[in-house]
Design an enzyme around this catalytic site. Structure first.
Site, short mmCIF file in Angstrom:
data_model
loop_
_atom_site.label_atom_id
_atom_site.label_comp_id
_atom_site.label_asym_id
_atom_site.label_seq_id
_atom_site.Cartn_x
_atom_site.Cartn_y
_atom_site.Cartn_z
N HIS A 160 0.78 -1.28 0.06
CA HIS A 160 -0.04 0.09 -0.13
C HIS A 160 0.74 1.42 -0.23
CE1 HIS A 160 -3.24 2.62 0.65
NE2 HIS A 160 -3.74 2.31 1.87
N HIS A 185 -1.47 -0.80 -11.66
CA HIS A 185 -2.42 -0.43 -10.83
C HIS A 185 -3.63 -1.18 -10.64
CE1 HIS A 185 -4.82 2.19 -8.18
NE2 HIS A 185 -3.82 2.69 -7.41
N ASP A 209 3.36 6.16 -7.35
CA ASP A 209 4.66 6.02 -6.80
C ASP A 209 5.93 6.28 -7.71
OD1 ASP A 209 3.53 5.51 -4.20
OD2 ASP A 209 2.72 3.57 -5.01
N1 COA Z 1 5.68 -4.76 -14.01
C1 COA Z 1 5.63 -5.87 -14.87
N2 COA Z 1 4.46 -6.49 -15.02
C2 COA Z 1 3.32 -6.18 -14.38
C3 COA Z 1 3.40 -5.15 -13.48
C4 COA Z 1 4.55 -4.31 -13.36
N3 COA Z 1 4.61 -3.22 -12.22
N4 COA Z 1 2.08 -5.06 -12.85
C5 COA Z 1 1.46 -5.97 -13.57
N5 COA Z 1 2.23 -6.65 -14.10
C6 COA Z 1 1.74 -7.76 -15.26
C7 COA Z 1 1.38 -9.05 -14.42
O1 COA Z 1 2.35 -9.77 -14.26
C8 COA Z 1 0.08 -9.58 -15.19
O2 COA Z 1 0.64 -10.34 -16.41
P1 COA Z 1 0.15 -11.39 -16.87
O3 COA Z 1 -1.35 -11.21 -17.54
O4 COA Z 1 1.03 -12.12 -18.17
O5 COA Z 1 0.12 -12.75 -15.70
C9 COA Z 1 -0.46 -8.41 -15.78
O6 COA Z 1 0.47 -7.34 -15.57
C10 COA Z 1 -1.81 -8.18 -14.81
O7 COA Z 1 -1.30 -7.68 -13.41
P2 COA Z 1 -2.01 -8.15 -12.01
O8 COA Z 1 -1.08 -8.73 -11.21
O9 COA Z 1 -3.08 -9.00 -12.42
O10 COA Z 1 -2.34 -6.71 -11.72
P3 COA Z 1 -3.02 -6.21 -10.39
O11 COA Z 1 -4.30 -5.25 -10.54
O12 COA Z 1 -3.35 -7.18 -9.49
O13 COA Z 1 -1.70 -5.54 -9.67
C11 COA Z 1 -0.24 -3.97 -8.99
C12 COA Z 1 -1.66 -4.23 -9.46
C13 COA Z 1 -0.28 -2.52 -8.45
C14 COA Z 1 -0.23 -4.77 -7.66
C15 COA Z 1 0.86 -4.41 -9.89
O14 COA Z 1 0.67 -3.81 -10.96
C16 COA Z 1 1.90 -4.06 -9.24
O15 COA Z 1 2.54 -5.10 -8.49
N6 COA Z 1 2.93 -2.97 -9.66
C17 COA Z 1 4.09 -2.63 -9.07
C18 COA Z 1 4.08 -2.44 -7.60
C19 COA Z 1 3.56 -0.73 -7.50
O16 COA Z 1 3.87 0.02 -8.21
N7 COA Z 1 2.75 -0.67 -6.64
C20 COA Z 1 2.21 0.78 -6.39
C21 COA Z 1 0.46 0.70 -6.72
S1 COA Z 1 -0.12 2.27 -6.52
#
Ligand code: COA
Length: 430
Positions: A268, A309, A365
């Site tokens: 978060h 996101h 972020d």
């Molecule tokens: N870098 C590379 N690949 C990413 C990614 C990233 N930052 N974020 C998502 N993906 C990929 C996933 O591996 C998945 O790929 P696939 O379809 O081949 O399996 C796809 O994109 C969908 O991702 P998913 O994990 O289902 O999205 P989510 O909605 O559950 O996750 C976050 C959202 C924010 C948790 C995720 O994008 C993430 O971990 N980002 C990096 C951390 C971050 O910046 N967090 C701050 C949020 S404000």
């Protein structure tokens, strides 16, 4: 005119049910009438992590993740960041409307005059170990405030609620700054009522021996905008914690400590720190293609931090504002050398099919950590800075929940998959 309802056929019994649709939702309690026998508990919805369940009706914040829209009380975040200031936005979020001149003056006066904390809070904070994490100190001290303001228990008294809201918004920067000074081994600096909300925060953080601290206007404005951008984000993990814990009718300090604990988690409030670590790990622009390749081949194991996101499937509108803000800050502080890597990383990722297909764009972020670092904040302070702005949203969400006659104590159901029933076995026979 099509009917606003959903017809469901239960294939177990062949019976049909009509469920009303209101605001694009069905009430999952309406599913309870769907039973296979009179003793059956009735159908429930199963939704771990609330992926598709609205837990409340809210008028505070609107997000359209596909279009990259964020609005507080209907006002676009871009307009608020450009034309307003944090205290006015906090008023808007909490009270629902932009204030008149008099209302704003009164609001500022009340908040400015509640910034000082009881001396015993200082002593309380002195008790933390020298290397205590500032977010741990912040969270515990917020909980401790409930022991200082016992009147806060009167949550259904409008006047009492209003005072606690003044106190909370006013005291969070003081406690955040004290946490910072404690980790630095510096004496606490008291609030200066002549300064703005952000200016006074900078004063409490960085004042040394000078008789009067004068904040740099560009840095003061940048911090103020960052507070605006973090002020609310509808039903995120910490807002949900604030509402859920608050639904037990506990005082708002205790509920806010729970929200703050939720924000402490790396999923978060900690992603901007991870962005900095990633940029440092990349080290130079020429290593970016290899890094991107690793992310793509890692199949989700290695992520591009600050990208993607749960809600935004477009450029996070806050990231756009922060990117612009970074230029103003770096003009004063000198450029953060990691910025060039970040800009190039963004450019390459946004042209790459992997990221385009998955709708992965920079989130809030991606650039905020670079600014915080340029403002001389250690990474441990990042979630604390987030918490200061977010306090406005937390108290607004809390009050909205309390006044919502449909809300009760938050108490989800479960799908029980454990043993049905078995007899106790004495230890000698196990
Ligand atoms: N870098 C590379 N690949 C990413 C990614 C990233 N930052 N974020 C998502 N993906 C990929 C996933 O591996 C998945 O790929 P696939 O379809 O081949 O399996 C796809 O994109 C969908 O991702 P998913 O994990 O289902 O999205 P989510 O909605 O559950 O996750 C976050 C959202 C924010 C948790 C995720 O994008 C993430 O971990 N980002 C990096 C951390 C971050 O910046 N967090 C701050 C949020 S404000």
């Amino acid at each position: 005119m099509p009917k606003e309802s959903l017809t469901v056929t239960d294939n177990r019994t062949g019976k049909q049910y009509e469920l009303p649709i209101e605001n694009g939702t069905i009430r999952t309690t309406d599913l309870r009438q769907i039973k296979v026998s009179p003793e059956d508990f009735g159908l429930m919805g199963y939704d771990p992590a609330f992926m598709n369940t609205a837990s409340c009706k809210s008028k505070v914040t609107f997000i359209d993740g596909d279009k990259g829209i964020l609005r507080y009380r209907g006002y676009p975040i871009e307009q608020l960041a450009e034309q307003s200031n944090f205290l006015e936005v906090a008023y808007l979020i909490v009270q629902g409307e932009l204030p008149s001149k008099e209302q704003l003056e009164d609001w500022k006066y009340q908040i400015t005059h509640h910034t000082i904390v009881h001396e015993n809070i200082k002593k309380f904070m002195d008790g933390f170990h020298y290397d205590a994490h500032p977010m741990g100190m912040f969270t515990s001290t917020m909980a401790a405030l409930s022991t200082f303001y016992t009147d806060a228990k009167n949550i259904f008294d409008k006047e009492s609620r209003q005072i606690q809201i003044y106190r909370l918004i006013a005291k969070v920067p003081t406690i955040a700054a004290f946490a910072y000074r404690h980790t630095m081994g510096l004496p606490y600096a008291y609030p200066d009522n002549d300064l703005s909300y952000a200016g006074n925060f900078l004063n409490m953080l960085f004042k040394m021996t000078e008789p009067k601290y004068v904040p740099d206007p560009a840095l003061e404005r940048a911090l103020d905008v960052l507070f605006i951008l973090h002020a609310d984000h509808e039903q995120n993990c910490s807002a949900n914690a604030m509402r859920s814990v608050g639904s037990s009718q506990v005082d708002p300090y205790s509920a806010l400590a729970a929200a703050s604990a939720a924000l402490y988690g790396p999923l978060h409030g900690g992603a901007n720190e991870a962005v900095l670590r990633m940029l440092r790990e990349i080290g130079s622009k020429d290593k970016i293609p290899a890094f991107i390749k690793e992310v793509k081949e890692g199949k989700g194991e290695k992520k591009l931090m600050g990208f993607g996101h749960r809600v935004y499937k477009n450029y996070d509108p806050r990231a756009k504002i922060i990117k612009k803000l970074a230029d103003d800050v770096f003009e004063v502080t000198g450029k953060n050398p990691l910025l060039d890597i970040a800009l190039e990383l963004e450019r390459i990722a946004l042209e790459d099919d992997y990221f385009v297909k998955r709708k992965l764009y920079p989130n809030v972020d991606f650039y905020s950590g670079l600014i915080y670092q340029a403002l001389r904040f250690p990474v441990e302070m990042f979630p604390v800075l987030f918490a200061i702005g977010r306090t406005a949203g937390w108290v607004a969400q809390w009050e909205e929940m309390l006044l919502d006659t449909e809300q009760k104590i938050a108490r989800p159901r479960q799908v029980y998959l454990g043993y049905a029933s078995r007899d106790y076995v004495p230890i000698v026979r196990r």
